[in-house]
Design a protein around this motif. Structure first.
Motif, short mmCIF file in Angstrom:
data_model
loop_
_atom_site.label_atom_id
_atom_site.label_comp_id
_atom_site.label_asym_id
_atom_site.label_seq_id
_atom_site.Cartn_x
_atom_site.Cartn_y
_atom_site.Cartn_z
N HIS A 64 -28.07 -24.84 -55.21
CA HIS A 64 -26.74 -25.11 -55.74
C HIS A 64 -26.58 -24.50 -57.13
O HIS A 64 -25.55 -23.87 -57.43
CB HIS A 64 -26.49 -26.62 -55.80
N VAL A 67 -21.54 -24.61 -50.60
CA VAL A 67 -21.51 -25.37 -49.35
C VAL A 67 -22.85 -25.18 -48.66
O VAL A 67 -23.43 -24.09 -48.72
CB VAL A 67 -20.36 -24.90 -48.43
N PHE A 68 -23.35 -26.24 -48.00
CA PHE A 68 -24.61 -26.13 -47.28
C PHE A 68 -24.36 -26.28 -45.78
O PHE A 68 -23.60 -27.15 -45.35
CB PHE A 68 -25.61 -27.18 -47.76
N ARG A 69 -25.03 -25.43 -45.02
CA ARG A 69 -24.91 -25.42 -43.56
C ARG A 69 -26.16 -26.03 -42.93
O ARG A 69 -27.28 -25.67 -43.29
CB ARG A 69 -24.73 -23.99 -43.05
N ILE A 70 -25.93 -26.95 -42.00
CA ILE A 70 -27.02 -27.53 -41.22
C ILE A 70 -26.88 -27.00 -39.80
O ILE A 70 -25.88 -27.27 -39.13
CB ILE A 70 -26.95 -29.07 -41.23
N VAL A 98 -28.32 -34.52 -45.15
CA VAL A 98 -27.04 -34.96 -45.71
C VAL A 98 -27.29 -35.88 -46.91
O VAL A 98 -26.64 -35.75 -47.96
CB VAL A 98 -26.19 -35.68 -44.64
N ILE A 116 -28.38 -33.76 -49.88
CA ILE A 116 -27.26 -32.99 -50.45
C ILE A 116 -26.37 -33.91 -51.29
O ILE A 116 -25.96 -33.55 -52.40
CB ILE A 116 -26.44 -32.32 -49.33
N ARG A 117 -26.09 -35.09 -50.77
CA ARG A 117 -25.24 -36.02 -51.52
C ARG A 117 -25.94 -36.52 -52.79
O ARG A 117 -25.27 -36.81 -53.79
CB ARG A 117 -24.83 -37.19 -50.63
N GLU A 136 -25.36 -33.76 -55.16
CA GLU A 136 -23.95 -33.82 -55.57
C GLU A 136 -23.75 -34.84 -56.67
O GLU A 136 -23.07 -34.59 -57.67
CB GLU A 136 -23.09 -34.16 -54.36
N ILE A 180 -20.43 -29.80 -46.84
CA ILE A 180 -21.49 -29.75 -45.82
C ILE A 180 -20.87 -29.30 -44.51
O ILE A 180 -19.87 -29.86 -44.05
CB ILE A 180 -22.17 -31.12 -45.64
N VAL A 203 -20.20 -35.58 -43.55
CA VAL A 203 -20.13 -34.16 -43.23
C VAL A 203 -18.66 -33.73 -43.24
O VAL A 203 -17.80 -34.45 -42.73
CB VAL A 203 -20.78 -33.86 -41.86
N ARG A 250 -14.42 -32.10 -51.24
CA ARG A 250 -15.59 -31.50 -50.60
C ARG A 250 -15.18 -30.41 -49.62
O ARG A 250 -15.79 -29.34 -49.57
CB ARG A 250 -16.39 -32.59 -49.88
#
Length: 479
Positions: free
Chosen positions: A27, A33-36, A50, A53-54, A57, A66, A188, A407
């Motif tokens: 980041h 943005v992150f892709r799963i 998730v 990531i939060r 954040e 996300i 998400v 988001r």
């Protein structure tokens, strides 16, 4: 944390980037943005990613998007007695419904929907096009083909159907379970749908999600390109998935289709992501090739909302360096004197709505008056999207009282998103806009800002107000 670019960076998480410390590094290097990738992620791992990531954040104090990317239908042949066979150019080869192991003459195809839909003259591409078959005749039990290119086929290789429209939808049973798990997490923002063929393919996902996530259609099949405008209309965003596009279409067509998709999405005001092999060599090397740098620059010049890293950040040896490199390329391109002219030349005429008229006026006034920033209040995200559609050279500060909206908008071109309390009256709204513009480093005392919003306040709807405000010495609106 203010980015010095308008295009956003979408980074895929994986074995090389799943720890919270690494996610934060990505980041800070530039990932917005992150892709799963649900093709390689189980539900427990998805939930933990998730959560991490939060956590990042919360630590950085900035909304992070996300994206959960569903696998979609994976079509594969069965197995061979010896694991693989070598075929001769021009020979017959059959795919059928017999589950026995294959040989040099035939192989099991465990997909009755293909047996029913394929017609004589259609092409079947095996193993990303390394083996190409031409259908000679077919019925509900077998497909007799001629080998027209390539000579090897092995266990469980993928099947692509560039000429065939399958009756089955885009969601598999695995996708439904993955979507349910994603929705249950509740944190998400985007779900990407793979192998969309027609606009109707979005219906089931839309019904299941019920607005809890935004839907991104991946354009990776010729059938989707043919119905592009209809798919864009029903999607919340679009991804140019160049990997499978390059398998099912001639490679030389992919650049022009990328431009077509990007411009169509921009015209509709829908975010568009350009993906696949952008910095592929950085999976194993600390620097990209010159061709890859040029590839990234084309997407930035075209005004794409986001550019994506896949294996480079998920499984590569240099995930942070890949994000940082993409960040530097984007910053440099957007500083090019030619950049603004190219973006201006691609702007679309506004639609006949109040929101579009106000967004157009805001962009024109901002550029004419050389204001510091455009501040847009957006509860649902629509106002932010319409402002971004104008592609102003003036920075855009998107203020929203809804965290999920901020988001989602983190994917969109030019939007710097801040979560703020909803204004209780017009004066408070103006003061809040001026204060945050100063706090976020977009304006200083004595400068002017443009503010757009909907009136009456706190009622979601079309933007209908535009205001020019002066920043006072106290960082609030000057009378």
């Amino acid at each position: 944390m203010r980015r010095n670019r308008r295009v956003k960076i979408l980074a895929t998480l994986g074995p090389a980037s799943s720890e919270e410390a690494m996610i934060r590094k990505l980041h800070e290097a530039g990932a917005d943005v992150f892709r799963i990738n649900m093709s390689h992620t189980d539900h427990d791992t998805m939930r933990e990613l998730v959560r991490r990531i939060r956590s990042v954040e919360l630590a950085v104090g900035r909304p992070i998007g996300i994206l959960a990317d569903l696998q979609g239908p994976k079509l594969r042949v069965g197995k061979f007695k010896d694991g693989a066979v070598t075929l001769a150019l021009g020979q017959d080869f059959t795919l059928d419904d017999n589950p026995e192991e294959g040989d040099e003459t035939r192989v099991f195809l465990p997909h009755p929907e293909i047996l029913e839909a394929v017609q004589a003259g259609h092409r079947l591409l095996i193993d990303d096009g390394r083996l190409q078959l031409l259908v000679l005749e077919t019925d509900s039990k077998h497909i007799r083909c001629q080998v027209v290119a390539g000579d090897k086929i092995s266990n469980r290789k993928g099947v692509s159907l560039p000429d065939t429209l399958l009756s089955s939808g885009a969601l598999t049973e695995k996708d439904r379970k993955d979507l349910d798990a994603v929705l249950a997490v509740g944190d998400v923002d985007w779900v990407a749908l793979s192998f969309i063929q027609r606009p109707e393919d979005l219906a089931e996902a839309r019904k299941i999600s019920r607005g809890r996530v935004a839907l991104m259609s991946k354009i990776e099949k010729p059938q989707a390109v043919e119905r592009l405008d209809e798919i864009i209309e029903l999607s919340d965003a679009i991804m140019v998935a160049r990997g499978d596009l390059g398998v099912e279409l001639p490679l030389e067509m992919v650049p022009s289709i990328q431009k077509r998709i990007t411009r169509a999405a921009r015209k509709a005001g829908k975010p568009v992501v350009v993906a696949t092999q952008m910095l592929e060599s950085m999976i194993t090397a600390p620097v990209p090739t010159r061709a890859e740098v040029s590839d990234v620059s084309v997407a930035v010049y075209e005004g794409a909302d986001a550019i994506m890293l896949s294996a480079e950040s998920a499984a590569g040896n240099y995930p942070v360096e890949a994000v940082a490199t993409m960040n530097r390329i984007a910053e440099q391109i957007e500083q090019d004197p030619l950049y603004s002219g190219i973006i201006l030349a691609q702007r679309s005429e506004p639609e006949a709505t109040g929101a579009d008229a106000v967004s157009l006026a805001a962009r024109q006034m901002a550029e004419t008056l050389n204001v510091a920033v455009i501040v847009t209040y957006t509860a649902t995200g629509t106002t932010g999207l319409r402002t971004a559609r104008e592609r102003p050279m003036t920075p855009i500060l998107a203020l929203s009282p809804v965290l999920s909206t901020a988001r989602r908008l983190s994917l969109c071109w030019g939007l710097h998103c801040v979560v703020t309390e909803d204004a209780y009256d017009l004066d408070a709204m103006i003061d809040t806009a001026c204060r945050i513009a100063v706090e976020e480093g977009y304006a200083r005392a004595g400068e002017r800002v443009i503010i757009t919003a909907g009136v009456p306040l706190r009622i979601p709807g079309s933007t209908n107000m535009l205001r020019i405000a002066h920043i006072g010495s106290d960082g609030l609106s000057a009378v």
